[in-house]
Design a protein around this motif. Structure first.
Motif, short mmCIF file in Angstrom:
data_model
loop_
_atom_site.label_atom_id
_atom_site.label_comp_id
_atom_site.label_asym_id
_atom_site.label_seq_id
_atom_site.Cartn_x
_atom_site.Cartn_y
_atom_site.Cartn_z
N VAL A 127 0.83 -1.20 0.00
CA VAL A 127 0.00 0.00 0.00
C VAL A 127 0.87 1.25 0.00
O VAL A 127 0.64 2.19 -0.77
CB VAL A 127 -0.97 -0.01 1.20
CG1 VAL A 127 -1.67 1.33 1.36
CG2 VAL A 127 -2.00 -1.13 1.06
N PHE A 128 1.89 1.27 0.84
CA PHE A 128 2.78 2.42 0.95
C PHE A 128 3.48 2.71 -0.38
O PHE A 128 3.54 3.86 -0.82
CB PHE A 128 3.80 2.19 2.07
CG PHE A 128 4.66 3.38 2.34
CD1 PHE A 128 4.17 4.46 3.06
CD2 PHE A 128 5.97 3.44 1.88
CE1 PHE A 128 4.96 5.57 3.33
CE2 PHE A 128 6.77 4.54 2.14
CZ PHE A 128 6.26 5.61 2.86
N LEU A 129 3.99 1.68 -1.04
CA LEU A 129 4.69 1.87 -2.31
C LEU A 129 3.74 2.30 -3.42
O LEU A 129 4.11 3.11 -4.28
CB LEU A 129 5.45 0.61 -2.70
CG LEU A 129 6.69 0.31 -1.84
CD1 LEU A 129 7.32 -1.02 -2.25
CD2 LEU A 129 7.71 1.43 -1.90
N LEU A 130 2.52 1.76 -3.42
CA LEU A 130 1.54 2.19 -4.42
C LEU A 130 1.24 3.68 -4.24
O LEU A 130 1.06 4.41 -5.21
CB LEU A 130 0.26 1.38 -4.31
CG LEU A 130 0.32 -0.05 -4.85
CD1 LEU A 130 -0.94 -0.82 -4.48
CD2 LEU A 130 0.52 -0.05 -6.37
N THR A 137 -3.78 7.46 -5.65
CA THR A 137 -4.56 8.02 -4.55
C THR A 137 -5.05 6.88 -3.67
O THR A 137 -5.04 5.71 -4.08
CB THR A 137 -5.79 8.80 -5.07
OG1 THR A 137 -6.68 7.87 -5.71
CG2 THR A 137 -5.38 9.92 -6.02
N ASN A 138 -5.52 7.23 -2.48
CA ASN A 138 -6.04 6.20 -1.57
C ASN A 138 -7.21 5.46 -2.21
O ASN A 138 -7.33 4.24 -2.08
CB ASN A 138 -6.48 6.83 -0.25
CG ASN A 138 -5.30 7.35 0.54
OD1 ASN A 138 -4.15 7.18 0.15
ND2 ASN A 138 -5.57 7.97 1.66
N LYS A 139 -8.05 6.19 -2.90
CA LYS A 139 -9.20 5.58 -3.57
C LYS A 139 -8.74 4.61 -4.66
O LYS A 139 -9.27 3.50 -4.78
CB LYS A 139 -10.08 6.68 -4.16
CG LYS A 139 -11.35 6.18 -4.77
CD LYS A 139 -12.19 7.34 -5.30
CE LYS A 139 -13.42 6.83 -6.00
NZ LYS A 139 -14.22 7.93 -6.56
N GLU A 140 -7.75 5.01 -5.45
CA GLU A 140 -7.24 4.14 -6.52
C GLU A 140 -6.60 2.88 -5.94
O GLU A 140 -6.78 1.79 -6.49
CB GLU A 140 -6.22 4.90 -7.37
CG GLU A 140 -6.82 6.01 -8.21
CD GLU A 140 -5.79 6.92 -8.85
OE1 GLU A 140 -6.10 7.52 -9.89
OE2 GLU A 140 -4.67 7.06 -8.30
N ILE A 141 -5.88 3.03 -4.85
CA ILE A 141 -5.26 1.87 -4.20
C ILE A 141 -6.34 0.92 -3.69
O ILE A 141 -6.25 -0.30 -3.86
CB ILE A 141 -4.34 2.31 -3.04
CG1 ILE A 141 -3.16 3.12 -3.57
CG2 ILE A 141 -3.83 1.10 -2.26
CD1 ILE A 141 -2.36 3.84 -2.51
N ALA A 142 -7.37 1.48 -3.08
CA ALA A 142 -8.47 0.67 -2.54
C ALA A 142 -9.13 -0.13 -3.67
O ALA A 142 -9.39 -1.33 -3.51
CB ALA A 142 -9.50 1.56 -1.85
N LEU A 145 -6.59 -2.89 -5.01
CA LEU A 145 -6.38 -4.03 -4.10
C LEU A 145 -7.68 -4.63 -3.58
O LEU A 145 -7.65 -5.58 -2.81
CB LEU A 145 -5.50 -3.59 -2.92
CG LEU A 145 -4.09 -3.13 -3.27
CD1 LEU A 145 -3.37 -2.63 -2.02
CD2 LEU A 145 -3.30 -4.25 -3.92
N ASN A 146 -8.80 -4.03 -3.98
CA ASN A 146 -10.12 -4.50 -3.54
C ASN A 146 -10.23 -4.48 -2.01
O ASN A 146 -10.63 -5.47 -1.39
CB ASN A 146 -10.42 -5.89 -4.10
CG ASN A 146 -11.90 -6.20 -4.05
OD1 ASN A 146 -12.74 -5.30 -4.03
ND2 ASN A 146 -12.22 -7.48 -3.99
N ILE A 147 -9.83 -3.35 -1.43
CA ILE A 147 -9.95 -3.13 0.01
C ILE A 147 -10.61 -1.77 0.22
O ILE A 147 -10.75 -1.00 -0.73
CB ILE A 147 -8.58 -3.19 0.73
CG1 ILE A 147 -7.60 -2.16 0.14
CG2 ILE A 147 -7.99 -4.59 0.67
CD1 ILE A 147 -6.24 -2.11 0.83
N SER A 148 -10.99 -1.47 1.44
CA SER A 148 -11.63 -0.18 1.70
C SER A 148 -10.60 0.94 1.76
O SER A 148 -9.42 0.72 2.02
CB SER A 148 -12.41 -0.23 3.01
OG SER A 148 -11.53 -0.22 4.11
N VAL A 149 -11.07 2.15 1.51
CA VAL A 149 -10.21 3.33 1.60
C VAL A 149 -9.69 3.47 3.03
O VAL A 149 -8.54 3.84 3.25
CB VAL A 149 -10.99 4.61 1.18
CG1 VAL A 149 -10.16 5.86 1.40
CG2 VAL A 149 -11.40 4.52 -0.29
N LYS A 150 -10.53 3.11 3.98
CA LYS A 150 -10.14 3.18 5.38
C LYS A 150 -8.95 2.26 5.67
O LYS A 150 -8.03 2.61 6.42
CB LYS A 150 -11.34 2.80 6.26
CG LYS A 150 -11.22 3.22 7.67
CD LYS A 150 -12.53 3.04 8.38
CE LYS A 150 -12.55 3.92 9.59
NZ LYS A 150 -13.85 4.19 10.08
#
Length: 183
Positions: A127-130, A137-142, A145-150
Motif C-alpha cells: 500500500v505504501f509503495l503504491l 490516490t487512496n481511492k485508486e489503491i483501494a 487491491l479490492n480493500i476499503s479506503v479506510k
C-alpha cells in the motif's frame, strides 16, 4: 427500537435496509466519494449495533441516523486531514534532506529509508509503495487491491508511524554527519 436493543439482528437489518438509500445520498453529498460514503455509512450502522443496548434516541430515529452520519463524516474528515498533514511533513522532510545533502549522502539516506520500507509487513509495504512510488490516490489503491479506503489509510498511517520511529535516530545521526562533512 426495542427489538434492536434486545439484539435482534433482523431489526438491525431492517434499519439498514430502510435508511441506507437516503443516508447514502446524504453522506455522498458531503464526501463526493462513493467509497468514503460507504465506509462512513458502514461505521454508522456498526456503531449502532455495538451501542444498541445503550441507545438513547431523544429525537426521531431518522434525525438520529442523519446526525450520526454527519458526526461520522466529521470524524472521517479529521482523520483524512491528519493523514494529509503527516504526509506533507514527510515530503517536506525529504525535500529538506535533499537540498542539504550531496548525492552520495542522499543515496545513503535513501538506502536507509528503502531498507526500512522493506521491513514493513507485505500488505503495509504494498500500500505504501503504491501511494508513494506509483503516486496512486487512496481511492485508486483501494480499488486496485479490492480493500476499503479506510484500510488504505490505516496501512499508510502504520507505515509512516513505523518509518518515523525506526528512522528518527538514524536520520538525525546522518544529518549530524552531513553537517560535519560539509565543513
Amino acid at each position: 427500537m426495542l427489538a434492536l436493543k434486545q439484539g435482534d439482528k433482523n431489526a438491525h437489518a431492517f434499519l439498514i435496509e430502510k435508511y441506507s438509500p437516503s443516508l447514502m445520498g446524504y453522506v455522498f453529498s458531503l464526501t463526493n466519494d462513493k467509497a468514503s460514503a460507504k465506509d462512513i455509512l458502514q461505521n454508522v450502522f456498526m456503531k449502532i449495533w455495538e451501542k444498541r443496548e445503550r441507545l438513547a434516541i431523544n429525537t426521531s430515529l431518522k434525525s438520529y441516523l442523519f446526525k450520526s452520519a454527519y458526526n461520522e463524516f466529521i470524524n472521517h474528515y479529521k482523520k483524512e486531514s491528519a493523514i494529509i498533514k503527516l504526509e506533507k511533513k514527510y515530503h517536506e522532510s525529504l525535500e529538506r534532506i535533499a537540498k542539504d545533502s550531496d548525492d552520495e549522502a542522499l543515496e545513503k539516506i535513501m538506502s536507509e529509508i528503502f531498507n526500512e520500507i522493506e521491513k514493513l509487513s507485505p500488505k503495509c509495504k504494498e500500500v505504501f509503495l503504491l501511494s508513494r512510488k506509483d503516486g496512486l490516490t487512496n481511492k485508486e489503491i483501494a480499488q486496485y487491491l479490492n480493500i476499503s479506503v479506510k484500510t488504505v489509510e490505516a496501512q499508510i498511517s502504520k507505515a509512516f508511524k513505523t518509518l518515523r520511529k525506526n528512522l528518527e535516530v538514524k536520520l538525525y545521526m546522518m544529518l549530524f554527519l552531513l553537517k560535519d562533512c560539509k565543513m
